[in-house]
Each structure stands twice: as structure tokens, then as C-alpha cells.
Write a protein that holds these residues in place. Structure first.
Motif, PDB file in Angstrom:
ATOM      1  N   ASP A   1       0.816  -1.221   0.000  1.00  0.00           N
ATOM      2  CA  ASP A   1       0.000   0.000   0.000  1.00  0.00           C
ATOM      3  C   ASP A   1       0.846   1.265   0.000  1.00  0.00           C
ATOM      4  O   ASP A   1       0.324   2.378   0.097  1.00  0.00           O
ATOM      5  CB  ASP A   1      -0.960   0.001   1.195  1.00  0.00           C
ATOM      6  N   GLY A   2       2.175   1.089  -0.096  1.00  0.00           N
ATOM      7  CA  GLY A   2       3.054   2.249  -0.172  1.00  0.00           C
ATOM      8  C   GLY A   2       3.631   2.704   1.147  1.00  0.00           C
ATOM      9  O   GLY A   2       4.360   3.705   1.183  1.00  0.00           O
ATOM     10  N   TRP A   3       3.357   1.981   2.231  1.00  0.00           N
ATOM     11  CA  TRP A   3       3.850   2.363   3.551  1.00  0.00           C
ATOM     12  C   TRP A   3       4.576   1.178   4.182  1.00  0.00           C
ATOM     13  O   TRP A   3       4.070   0.053   4.171  1.00  0.00           O
ATOM     14  CB  TRP A   3       2.697   2.817   4.451  1.00  0.00           C
ATOM     15  N   GLU A   4       5.762   1.447   4.745  1.00  0.00           N
ATOM     16  CA  GLU A   4       6.584   0.383   5.319  1.00  0.00           C
ATOM     17  C   GLU A   4       5.983  -0.121   6.629  1.00  0.00           C
ATOM     18  O   GLU A   4       5.732   0.654   7.553  1.00  0.00           O
ATOM     19  CB  GLU A   4       8.011   0.884   5.565  1.00  0.00           C
ATOM     20  N   ASP A   5       5.767  -1.426   6.682  1.00  0.00           N
ATOM     21  CA  ASP A   5       5.245  -2.077   7.881  1.00  0.00           C
ATOM     22  C   ASP A   5       6.400  -2.653   8.691  1.00  0.00           C
ATOM     23  O   ASP A   5       7.538  -2.720   8.226  1.00  0.00           O
ATOM     24  CB  ASP A   5       4.263  -3.175   7.473  1.00  0.00           C
ATOM     25  N   LEU A   6       6.103  -3.089   9.915  1.00  0.00           N
ATOM     26  CA  LEU A   6       7.135  -3.579  10.825  1.00  0.00           C
ATOM     27  C   LEU A   6       6.761  -4.945  11.373  1.00  0.00           C
ATOM     28  O   LEU A   6       5.607  -5.178  11.767  1.00  0.00           O
ATOM     29  CB  LEU A   6       7.321  -2.610  11.995  1.00  0.00           C
ATOM     30  N   PHE A   7       7.736  -5.838  11.412  1.00  0.00           N
ATOM     31  CA  PHE A   7       7.563  -7.119  12.097  1.00  0.00           C
ATOM     32  C   PHE A   7       8.620  -7.200  13.189  1.00  0.00           C
ATOM     33  O   PHE A   7       9.814  -6.989  12.925  1.00  0.00           O
ATOM     34  CB  PHE A   7       7.717  -8.294  11.131  1.00  0.00           C
ATOM     35  N   LEU A   8       8.196  -7.474  14.423  1.00  0.00           N
ATOM     36  CA  LEU A   8       9.086  -7.572  15.567  1.00  0.00           C
ATOM     37  C   LEU A   8       9.055  -8.981  16.126  1.00  0.00           C
ATOM     38  O   LEU A   8       7.976  -9.547  16.324  1.00  0.00           O
ATOM     39  CB  LEU A   8       8.682  -6.593  16.673  1.00  0.00           C
ATOM     40  N   THR A   9      10.237  -9.555  16.365  1.00  0.00           N
ATOM     41  CA  THR A   9      10.297 -10.854  17.027  1.00  0.00           C
ATOM     42  C   THR A   9      10.444 -10.662  18.522  1.00  0.00           C
ATOM     43  O   THR A   9      10.994  -9.653  18.990  1.00  0.00           O
ATOM     44  CB  THR A   9      11.481 -11.684  16.517  1.00  0.00           C
TER      45      THR A   9
END
Length: 594
Positions: free
Chosen positions: A159-167
């Protein structure tokens, strides 16, 4: 052919070595009978050569406090760590979460057992474009306490926006970027909630099937249960030093691959893709790049005290774990090492992706040089990096810090056992380490030439590389244990040229993760790829930076994850070049010196 025969012979000798045979014999068994603690070879440093005397024009100043980076990264107590979940530390990220063209900062935090601080949260700092940052953690919806370790950035929903994944432990978190300065926890809706507690560490977005949607790989460290794991100092503790147990003595974690379904959800395909077939080991930093140059992304996992892993993409939705035969599982003498951080870059300027991996103290880092087909040779001794064995080493980068056109190697150090920090033989706080490139794959360590800022002692973990002040050189963000972070602003004392590339996918994933840029300048060639994680559990600036020395123009080739190749000639130095897949250059931006 002679190089290939020699490489193959070394690999066979490595496999036939006694340590390697022992590893192979127990790879599918329980690690609980192994030695305690972490692996180290107990090697002495190689002799240092005569200093080259070549000036190094990068100068670093810690501006973190002045910039407003004040949040403390909590990792256990100051003088003790009861369990391994407290002391592995965490990463950080340079990410432009609001798409304003300036790198913002994300710094993770862990916690401590028994009396967790109520304010120990991941921190998001918005770049004010004047050298300062504003803490927008709560406003962005990211305030959350608990044990967190690694971060990956990528636009999983295009969608044009950087998402975040956290472990983290016991759960990981997927944050969707809403495009209005806020994030939403969509872990449950995405199908990424762990069925049982897991100790997630490395993570990387990867479009492994090249369908334009970012999939997700997650490595796990150990199976941890406070009910069954002895506490540090207990008589039943698995460590003779009465420090925390792990990783040896604890069961392996298992790694996972999740396929993006294209509707905001993911499906666990670890079994079908062949990830679960490999002996997992103690997984830490995970990186994705095309190591064998076949156009498909592979996965490399630094493993602590067990053989590291290289999952080669077979182009059919499956992977083959091939680290042992490709030369990146063990040391050159066939020994397991405590793999922590991973840097990927073109060390020899041959247009191939090489690997540098950091390890425990009394051991060298590993320098794996790629032949362009995914076969690696351990050139740690030849490179000059074997002169440094004093410290436990973590986050690492292959970055051209002085813009001379040759990438340098930088890493951070820090102890793991706070109970032993007064022991002079086990330094708990260490300096930053910088090896400047001399060309032709040779490096020399710079110490006093870097000044007090770089020599300052900290117990550090992750680090990220990026140009936060948009002045054309690479700055460094460092996570410190039980301290605020360090932000090293880089200021060059001479004018040298550079160029940056910001890529946007269309047919490929929007973040262009896996896209490769090869530049030619001044008789040199250098390759980089857009990556989702590197260093130690961290994320670098996704604008690919190339120092150029005195070259005023470059010829560039972009290979997109879709397979599309695009060429751009005579690009001017001193610019950020924005390229959109199938549309070409959309913007040329000149940075001014801040």
C-alpha cells in the motif's frame, strides 16, 4: 576451474574434520548433552601488519543525547541476568515510516525478569529534519513492554507504507502502517500468532516465490520455559560460572516460513518449503539475498554455537539447506562458531555478495567470499580481520564510511554475562571496531585514528546504518544494553562523491526487497541488494548508498525481483536517484551538506 577444485577440496576436508563429523552426528539429536554456554574456538589474534598510513577522512560524533534519543534499552538487571531471554539484546532500524524522505529511528527494548520496568518499550523517533528527533512511540501506537529482539521492515500489503515485524518472547508482532503516522497490531488477523511460546530472533521479509507479495521468514533461538529452565545461580544451572543457561543445554528453536496470501494473511509453509527439514540450531540474525546469482532470493541464518544455515531457493516454492557444502556453516577449520550478526556486501568489488559474520570472544569473525555462484571461501585470515578476537561481537555492516569507493567493515561489541563484568579477562563493555578497506579484499583495523567517540566503551548489540541527516555519508545507530542508544553522525573532512538509489517495485513487491543494483565507476564494479534485515537483528536505510571516490558519474543496472533488468548510464554523483520499476527514473535529488 582451479579455484573451484581448490574450494571443493577445502569443503571436503571441512566435512571430514573431526569437529564436523561430530556436528553431523548430532545434528538431529538433542543439544542438551552439548557443552554449556556459547561456542568459541579459543584462538589467538593473527599478527597485525604495519599500518598503511593512508588517511581515513570519516569522523564520528555521538549526537544521540542532543538529537533526543533518550529511551533506555532494558536487557536484564545491571549486575545480573536470570535467563537467556534477558541478555541477547535487540536491534534497531532506520525506516522512513511517514514517507517524507528522511530516515526515522526505531529502537527495540527487552525487559528484565521479576520486576519489568513499566516504561521499557520499543521507541519510535520521528526525524525533525534538523538533526533532532521526537519520540512518537505512544502517538504511533507502538508503546508495548515485553521481550523483543529483532525487526524487519517491508510493505507486506503493497500500500506504499513500510510495515514492521518484531520478534520476541513469547510472541512476535506484525504492525501494519496505517499511513497516518500510526500502526496497528494485526498479528492475530494475519495468522501469525504462535500456538505456543517461542523465542523469535531473526526475521526478514522475502518474496521467495517472486509473485510480488512479501513473505516472511522467522528464526528462533531456543525453546525456553521458565518453569523448566534453571535460573542463573541455581545448583542445577547448566553453566558452571553460575550465569544463565543457554544456548547450549537448551533445546533448539524451530524456524518458520510464512507465505503471503495477498489478503493480509499468511500461511505457515515451513514444512512444504523444506525449512523444517534442516536441523535448526540456535538461530539469530536472518538475511535474504540472492547468493548464487540465479535471480531467486536465498536465506542465510547466523546460528549461535551450531552450524549456520544457507537455504538456497529451488525456484519451485522449496529450499535446500546447503551451508555445509557451500562453505558458510563452520569456520575454515571445521569448527562451530557463535554466529551473532551478519553483513552482506561486495567486499572485493567483483559484483558478488559476500558475507561477514560476527562471533564470541576468543574467536575471529568470518569473512566468506562468494565466487558468484554461491560457493564461498573463508578468507578471514587473508582479509586481515583475524587480528581482532578480543570481544564478543554483534551488529556488523559492510559500508563505505569514507566514500572512497571501497566498502569498509564496522561492528559493535559487548559482554553477555553482567555477573562477570568486573573480570578483566571478560570485558563486558567494549569499543566499536572499524576495519577500513585497502582494496583487493584487504582491510586494516583503525583504532586511535577514530577518536574518543568510537573508542567509548559500551555493551552493545544491534546497529543500523543510514544517512539520517541526508548529507551523503553513512551514519550509525547503535543499541546499548541498559543505556540509551548511540547515534554516530558521520562527517567527512574531504569532499568525495557518492550516489544513492531509492527503488519502488510495481510488478515486484513495493519495497523492492530483493532488487539488485550494480554500479560501475572509475574502473570498479559494486553490487548491493535491498534487504529487510541485517547487522544484528536490525534494519539499514533502504536507500542503497555507494561511495564513489572521485568519480563524477556511474553506469547502473537494476535487476528487479520480477526478473526485469533496467540500465541507466551516466548518472550524476551527489544525487539520490529514485527509480520506479518499468517507469525508470522518477526523481533526482541533490543533498546539501547539513
Amino acid at each position: 576451474m582451479a579455484v573451484m577444485r581448490d574450494s571443493s577440496r577445502r569443503q571436503v576436508l571441512r566435512l571430514l574434520s573431526a569437529p564436523a563429523i561430530q556436528l553431523l552426528a548430532r545434528q538431529n539429536g538433542s543439544p542438551q548433552d552439548s557443552h554449556e554456554g556459547m561456542a568459541t574456538r579459543g584462538v589467538k589474534p593473527a599478527p597485525r601488519g604495519k599500518p598503511s598510513g593512508i588517511p581515513f577522512y570519516a569522523h564520528f560524533t555521538d549526537v544521540a543525547a542532543k538529537a533526543g534519543l533518550r529511551g533506555v534499552t532494558v536487557c536484564g538487571h545491571e549486575r545480573r541476568a536470570d535467563y537467556v531471554i534477558e541478555e541477547m539484546g535487540c536491534g534497531a532500524a532506520f525506516i522512513d515510516f511517514d514517507n517524507d524522505g528522511w530516515m526515522d529511528i526505531l529502537v527495540l527494548s527487552s525487559s528484565r525478569f521479576g520486576d519489568p520496568p513499566p516504561d521499557a518499550s520499543t521507541r519510535l523517533y520521528k526525524n525533525n529534519r534538523d538533526g533532532t528527533f521526537t519520540d512518537v512511540t505512544k502517538k504511533a501506537g507502538l508503546f508495548r513492554t515485553g521481550y523483543f529482539y529483532g525487526v524487519a521492515a517491508g510493505d507486506y500489503n503493497n500500500d506504499g507504507w513500510e510495515d514492521l515485524f518484531l520478534t520476541g518472547y513469547p510472541q512476535n508482532v506484525l504492525y501494519r502502517n496505517n499511513g497516518d503516522g500510526t500502526f496497528t497490531d494485526v498479528t492475530k488477523e494475519a495468522g501469525l500468532v504462535n500456538a505456543e511460546p517461542r523465542f523469535g530472533t531473526g526475521c526478514t521479509f522475502i518474496d521467495y516465490d517472486r509473485n510480488g507479495k512479501l513473505d516472511l521468514f522467522v528464526s528462533n533461538y531456543v525453546l525456553f520455559d521458565p518453569k523448566s529452565t534453571p535460573r542463573a545461580g541455581d545448583k542445577a544451572s547448566c553453566n558452571a560460572e553460575h550465569v544463565f543457561c543457554g544456548p547450549r543445554g537448551l533445546p533448539y528453536g524451530k524456524h518458520s516460513l510464512y507465505r503471503n496470501n495477498g489478503n493480509g494473511t499468511f500461511t505457515d509453509v515451513s514444512e512444504a518449503a523444506g525449512i523444517s527439514k534442516a536441523s535448526p540450531g540456535y538461530g539469530l540474525t536472518a538475511v535474504s539475498a540472492d547468493f548464487d546469482n540465479d535471480g531467486w532470493p536465498d536465506i542465510y541464518v547466523a546460528c549461535d554455537s551450531t552450524p549456520s544455515l544457507l537455504f538456497l531457493n529451488k525456484h519451485d516454492g522449496t529450499f535446500a539447506e546447503s551451508a555445509m557444502e557451500r562453505g558458510v556453516a563452520l569456520s575454515d577449520d571445521g569448527m562451530e562458531q557463535a554466529g551473532m550478526g551478519v553483513a552482506v556486501g561486495d567486499l572485493n568489488l567483483k559484483g558478488t555478495l559476500d558475507i561477514v559474520k560476527t562471533h564470541f570472544a576468543a574467536d575471529t569473525p568470518a569473512v566468506y567470499v562468494n565466487d558468484g555462484k554461491g560457493n564461498f571461501t573463508d578468507e578471514t585470515l587473508l582479509s586481515g580481520l583475524a587480528t581482532e578476537t578480543r570481544f564478543i561481537s554483534w551488529g556488523v555492516g559492510i559500508q563505505d564510511l569514507d566514500n572512497d569507493g571501497k566498502p569498509d567493515i564496522f561492528w559493535v561489541t559487548g559482554g553477555i554475562y553482567p555477573e562477570l563484568q568486573d573480570d578483566p579477562n571478560q570485558p563486558f563493555r567494549g569499543p566499536r571496531i572499524l576495519f577500513r578497506s585497502l582494496g583487493n579484499g584487504k582491510f586494516e583495523e583503525l583504532g586511535s585514528a577514530l577518536g574518543a567517540t568510537t573508542k567509548a566503551l559500551h555493551c552493545s548489540r544491534g546497529c543500523a546504518f543510514g544517512d539520517f541527516d541526508n548529507d551523503g555519508d553513512m551514519d550509525i545507530l547503535i543499541v546499548n544494553v541498559n543505556e540509551p542508544p548511540t547515534l554516530l553522525r558521520n562527517d567527512l573532512s574531504v569532499q568525495r562523491e557518492w550516489i544513492k538509489f531509492k527503488l519502488t517495485g510495481t510488478k515486484s513487491n513495493r519495497s523492492a526487497i530483493g532488487a539488485r543494483v550494480t554500479v560501475r565507476y572509475g574502473g570498479k564494479v559494486q553490487t548491493q541488494e535491498v534487504m529487510s534485515q541485517g547487522s544484528y537483528l536490525s534494519v539499514n536505510d533502504n536507500r542503497l548508498h555507494f561511495g564513489l571516490g572521485t568519480s563524477k558519474t556511474v553506469d547502473a543496472e537494476v535487476r528487479w525481483p520480477s526478473g526485469l533488468m533496467e540500465k541507466f548510464d551516466k548518472l550524476p554523483a551527489g544525487h539520490l536517484i529514485s527509480i520506479r520499476e518499468e517507469s525508470g527514473i522518477t526523481k533526482r535529488e541533490r543533498f546539501s551538506k547539513q
